[in-house]
Design a protein around this motif. Structure first.
Motif, PDB file in Angstrom:
ATOM      1  N   VAL A 231      10.161   2.763  -0.323  1.00 33.26           N
ATOM      2  CA  VAL A 231      10.375   2.979  -1.759  1.00 33.26           C
ATOM      3  C   VAL A 231      11.397   4.078  -2.026  1.00 33.26           C
ATOM      4  O   VAL A 231      11.912   4.195  -3.148  1.00 33.26           O
ATOM      5  CB  VAL A 231       9.047   3.301  -2.468  1.00 33.26           C
ATOM      6  CG1 VAL A 231       8.097   2.117  -2.379  1.00 33.26           C
ATOM      7  CG2 VAL A 231       8.395   4.553  -1.887  1.00 33.26           C
ATOM      8  N   ALA A 232      11.675   4.894  -1.017  1.00 33.93           N
ATOM      9  CA  ALA A 232      12.660   5.969  -1.078  1.00 33.93           C
ATOM     10  C   ALA A 232      12.892   6.418   0.356  1.00 33.93           C
ATOM     11  O   ALA A 232      12.080   6.118   1.237  1.00 33.93           O
ATOM     12  CB  ALA A 232      12.152   7.133  -1.939  1.00 33.93           C
ATOM     13  N   PRO A 233      13.979   7.116   0.653  1.00 35.41           N
ATOM     14  CA  PRO A 233      14.205   7.558   2.028  1.00 35.41           C
ATOM     15  C   PRO A 233      12.997   8.293   2.610  1.00 35.41           C
ATOM     16  O   PRO A 233      12.534   9.283   2.057  1.00 35.41           O
ATOM     17  CB  PRO A 233      15.420   8.482   1.901  1.00 35.41           C
ATOM     18  CG  PRO A 233      16.168   7.947   0.723  1.00 35.41           C
ATOM     19  CD  PRO A 233      15.112   7.486  -0.238  1.00 35.41           C
ATOM     20  N   GLY A 234      12.465   7.735   3.729  1.00 36.87           N
ATOM     21  CA  GLY A 234      11.339   8.370   4.404  1.00 36.87           C
ATOM     22  C   GLY A 234      10.003   8.206   3.722  1.00 36.87           C
ATOM     23  O   GLY A 234       9.028   8.874   4.095  1.00 36.87           O
ATOM     24  N   ARG A 235       9.885   7.295   2.759  1.00 34.45           N
ATOM     25  CA  ARG A 235       8.628   7.085   2.026  1.00 34.45           C
ATOM     26  C   ARG A 235       8.306   5.587   1.994  1.00 34.45           C
ATOM     27  O   ARG A 235       9.168   4.768   1.673  1.00 34.45           O
ATOM     28  CB  ARG A 235       8.718   7.642   0.604  1.00 34.45           C
ATOM     29  CG  ARG A 235       8.889   9.168   0.573  1.00 34.45           C
ATOM     30  CD  ARG A 235       9.184   9.661  -0.830  1.00 34.45           C
ATOM     31  NE  ARG A 235       8.091   9.377  -1.745  1.00 34.45           N
ATOM     32  CZ  ARG A 235       6.991  10.130  -1.885  1.00 34.45           C
ATOM     33  NH1 ARG A 235       6.838  11.204  -1.113  1.00 34.45           N
ATOM     34  NH2 ARG A 235       6.055   9.818  -2.758  1.00 34.45           N
ATOM     35  N   TYR A 236       7.011   5.265   2.282  1.00 30.36           N
ATOM     36  CA  TYR A 236       6.599   3.873   2.477  1.00 30.36           C
ATOM     37  C   TYR A 236       5.334   3.553   1.699  1.00 30.36           C
ATOM     38  O   TYR A 236       4.354   4.302   1.734  1.00 30.36           O
ATOM     39  CB  TYR A 236       6.381   3.594   3.977  1.00 30.36           C
ATOM     40  CG  TYR A 236       7.636   3.804   4.769  1.00 30.36           C
ATOM     41  CD1 TYR A 236       8.551   2.762   4.943  1.00 30.36           C
ATOM     42  CD2 TYR A 236       7.964   5.063   5.288  1.00 30.36           C
ATOM     43  CE1 TYR A 236       9.737   2.960   5.620  1.00 30.36           C
ATOM     44  CE2 TYR A 236       9.154   5.262   5.960  1.00 30.36           C
ATOM     45  CZ  TYR A 236      10.041   4.218   6.127  1.00 30.36           C
ATOM     46  OH  TYR A 236      11.219   4.420   6.789  1.00 30.36           O
ATOM     47  N   ARG A 237       5.380   2.418   1.003  1.00 31.37           N
ATOM     48  CA  ARG A 237       4.208   1.917   0.299  1.00 31.37           C
ATOM     49  C   ARG A 237       3.292   1.242   1.310  1.00 31.37           C
ATOM     50  O   ARG A 237       3.702   0.345   2.031  1.00 31.37           O
ATOM     51  CB  ARG A 237       4.635   0.917  -0.772  1.00 31.37           C
ATOM     52  CG  ARG A 237       3.505   0.429  -1.669  1.00 31.37           C
ATOM     53  CD  ARG A 237       3.952  -0.716  -2.552  1.00 31.37           C
ATOM     54  NE  ARG A 237       5.084  -0.373  -3.390  1.00 31.37           N
ATOM     55  CZ  ARG A 237       6.327  -0.804  -3.199  1.00 31.37           C
ATOM     56  NH1 ARG A 237       6.589  -1.612  -2.170  1.00 31.37           N
ATOM     57  NH2 ARG A 237       7.304  -0.462  -3.999  1.00 31.37           N
ATOM     58  N   PHE A 238       2.021   1.666   1.344  1.00 38.79           N
ATOM     59  CA  PHE A 238       1.085   1.078   2.305  1.00 38.79           C
ATOM     60  C   PHE A 238      -0.340   1.238   1.802  1.00 38.79           C
ATOM     61  O   PHE A 238      -0.787   2.354   1.512  1.00 38.79           O
ATOM     62  CB  PHE A 238       1.225   1.745   3.682  1.00 38.79           C
ATOM     63  CG  PHE A 238       0.437   1.071   4.776  1.00 38.79           C
ATOM     64  CD1 PHE A 238       0.843  -0.161   5.285  1.00 38.79           C
ATOM     65  CD2 PHE A 238      -0.714   1.654   5.286  1.00 38.79           C
ATOM     66  CE1 PHE A 238       0.127  -0.787   6.287  1.00 38.79           C
ATOM     67  CE2 PHE A 238      -1.441   1.035   6.287  1.00 38.79           C
ATOM     68  CZ  PHE A 238      -1.017  -0.187   6.790  1.00 38.79           C
ATOM     69  N   ALA A 239      -1.040   0.097   1.679  1.00 40.23           N
ATOM     70  CA  ALA A 239      -2.462   0.079   1.288  1.00 40.23           C
ATOM     71  C   ALA A 239      -2.717   0.868   0.017  1.00 40.23           C
ATOM     72  O   ALA A 239      -3.671   1.653  -0.075  1.00 40.23           O
ATOM     73  CB  ALA A 239      -3.322   0.616   2.426  1.00 40.23           C
TER      74      ALA A 239
ATOM     75  N   GLU B 100       4.419  -6.405  -5.292  1.00 40.06           N
ATOM     76  CA  GLU B 100       5.103  -5.499  -4.377  1.00 40.06           C
ATOM     77  C   GLU B 100       4.407  -5.478  -3.028  1.00 40.06           C
ATOM     78  O   GLU B 100       3.190  -5.271  -2.958  1.00 40.06           O
ATOM     79  CB  GLU B 100       5.122  -4.081  -4.959  1.00 40.06           C
ATOM     80  CG  GLU B 100       5.942  -3.933  -6.228  1.00 40.06           C
ATOM     81  CD  GLU B 100       7.420  -3.980  -5.967  1.00 40.06           C
ATOM     82  OE1 GLU B 100       7.829  -3.992  -4.789  1.00 40.06           O
ATOM     83  OE2 GLU B 100       8.185  -4.005  -6.936  1.00 40.06           O
ATOM     84  N   PRO B 101       5.143  -5.675  -1.926  1.00 46.35           N
ATOM     85  CA  PRO B 101       4.511  -5.631  -0.603  1.00 46.35           C
ATOM     86  C   PRO B 101       3.997  -4.228  -0.291  1.00 46.35           C
ATOM     87  O   PRO B 101       4.684  -3.237  -0.560  1.00 46.35           O
ATOM     88  CB  PRO B 101       5.638  -6.040   0.344  1.00 46.35           C
ATOM     89  CG  PRO B 101       6.896  -5.758  -0.398  1.00 46.35           C
ATOM     90  CD  PRO B 101       6.589  -5.954  -1.849  1.00 46.35           C
ATOM     91  N   ASP B 102       2.781  -4.163   0.263  1.00 41.53           N
ATOM     92  CA  ASP B 102       2.238  -2.847   0.644  1.00 41.53           C
ATOM     93  C   ASP B 102       1.464  -2.928   1.954  1.00 41.53           C
ATOM     94  O   ASP B 102       0.531  -2.156   2.192  1.00 41.53           O
ATOM     95  CB  ASP B 102       1.377  -2.249  -0.466  1.00 41.53           C
ATOM     96  CG  ASP B 102       0.024  -2.928  -0.614  1.00 41.53           C
ATOM     97  OD1 ASP B 102      -0.137  -4.065  -0.117  1.00 41.53           O
ATOM     98  OD2 ASP B 102      -0.885  -2.316  -1.202  1.00 41.53           O
ATOM     99  N   GLY B 103       1.843  -3.879   2.807  1.00 42.25           N
ATOM    100  CA  GLY B 103       1.177  -4.011   4.091  1.00 42.25           C
ATOM    101  C   GLY B 103       2.032  -4.778   5.074  1.00 42.25           C
ATOM    102  O   GLY B 103       3.171  -5.171   4.777  1.00 42.25           O
TER     103      GLY B 103
END
Length: 404
Positions: free
Chosen positions: A239-247, A151-154
């Motif tokens: 991952v959901a409206p207004g939510r982001y996978r990062f680091a 899964e991309p997280d950056g």
């Protein structure tokens, strides 16, 4: 009256050995043109669709070519906009796909330029009513996001933005910094692999990649001669409206803005920020610029999808242009004009799967784009674009056609 006398489609391989399409087109006066369609590694959801059947032999299928023959052969070799309008009408239901239409559109442009005795960039500038200019480089140094397994997280790209006296000096700076960054990456992680766009793949998060690029710039003695750009490609992090996978974490849009603003500061500033949010997250796009340093410009790629009807300067200060998103040369030129009229900055981009066709460089010069994204200075598929830009810079400076 000169007319289209024939066409041919063939399946070819892009730089990732994926199948794409190349088109040849001929006029009744003997002039010919060729164009091809690069491939995205992960097209945005607003992007126009590609042809569903992408087998190597499918593009030369007699049914597809016969249908195009009936519609296109005999058409006047007139304005680019008229031919592209016909292509859009033929693809109104998506039956052709943007890969076929853009390959035919570029082939027609090349034939039209030859017929008028013009280099391609001057032909496109005349069609757009723009003044040619040489763009600055967006040089992919580190790749991440969808270029990594899992899964991309950056960020998808961490880039160098040379800001010297001209293109030759920009390329030389890019080579210097890329070499130092390669040495730093090798010392820390072993010899790095290259992504499809010739950025280095290292087991490090985006913040570490940005820090390593800043260190490479300092060690190369190039502070003050360049800045940094990042392609967040947030549609793939959402991952959901207004939510982001990062680091390794999931951040709300506001917290994600804080991280982006933190990374934007430093001795080497962040001047270019692409697709920081999902296209649907309009409120976050509107609020972000006020939280960034004054020298950071937000660009929309998946947000606008090179579609003049989607352009909104309230959402971003710049637009990334990709002809395959628009489906035709005219569509890309129209998006460029609309953005320029709105006071926005222009950047033109390659795709992950390139074909050796350098029309994107001619497009960038034709519309006077401020920036062009061509990948890292490694491997022939990206170096083709660097070399064409060097030729075009010479042509613009001398106001003469390149020799090749």
């Amino acid at each position: 009256m000169t007319r289209v006398s024939g066409l041919r489609l063939r399946g070819i391989l892009d730089s990732r050995a994926q199948v794409t399409v190349e088109a040849d087109l001929a006029f009744t006066d003997g002039v010919t043109g060729r164009g091809s369609a690069p491939r995205a590694i992960a097209p945005g959801r607003r992007e126009r669709g590609r042809r569903a059947d992408n087998r190597l032999g499918s593009f030369g299928h007699t049914g597809l070519v016969a249908g195009l023959d009936r519609s296109l052969v005999g058409q006047p070799a007139g304005p680019q906009a008229e031919f592209d309008r016909l292509l859009r009408e033929l693809d109104a239901t998506g039956s052709l796909g943007s890969d076929v239409t853009v390959a035919l559109s570029v082939a027609f442009a090349r034939a039209g330029a030859t017929r008028q005795g013009l280099p391609l960039h001057e032909y496109l500038a005349a069609a757009a009513g723009t003044v040619p200019g040489v763009p600055r480089l967006l040089v992919n140094v580190f790749s991440g996001g969808i270029h990594h397994a899992g899964e991309p997280d950056g960020f998808q790209q961490v880039m160098l933005v040379p800001e010297t006296a001209g293109l030759i000096d920009d390329v030389e700076l890019a080579l210097d910094v890329f070499a130092v960054a390669t040495d730093l990456a090798t010392r820390a992680h072993g010899t790095p692999r290259l992504s499809a766009s010739s950025g280095m793949l290292i087991p490090a998060d985006s913040a570490t990649q940005v820090a390593m690029l800043r260190e490479a710039i300092e060690r190369a003695g190039r502070v003050g001669e360049c800045s940094i750009g990042v392609d967040v490609a947030a549609e793939h992090l959402c991952v959901a409206p207004g939510r982001y996978r990062f680091a390794g974490a999931v951040l709300e849009a506001g917290a994600f803005a804080d991280r982006l603003a933190e990374l934007a500061g430093g001795v080497v500033p962040l001047s270019y920020l692409e697709d920081p949010y999902d296209p649907a997250d309009a409120d976050a796009w509107l609020k972000l610029p006020a939280r960034l340093p004054p020298g950071t410009t937000v660009y929309g790629d998946d947000l606008f999808a090179t579609d003049a009807a989607r352009i909104d300067p309230a959402l971003a200060g710049g637009i990334l242009l990709k002809p395959t998103q628009a489906g035709t040369v005219t569509g890309a030129l129209s998006a460029a004009r609309t953005a320029q009229t709105a006071g926005m900055r222009l950047a033109v981009s390659h795709r992950s799967g390139e074909t050796g066709d350098t029309a994107m460089c001619d497009l960038a010069v034709a519309v006077g784009a401020g920036l062009i994204k061509v990948g890292g200075p490694r491997r022939g598929d990206r170096l083709n674009q660097y070399n064409q830009l060097l030729r075009l810079a010479e042509a613009v400076a001398e106001r003469t056609s390149p020799l090749t």
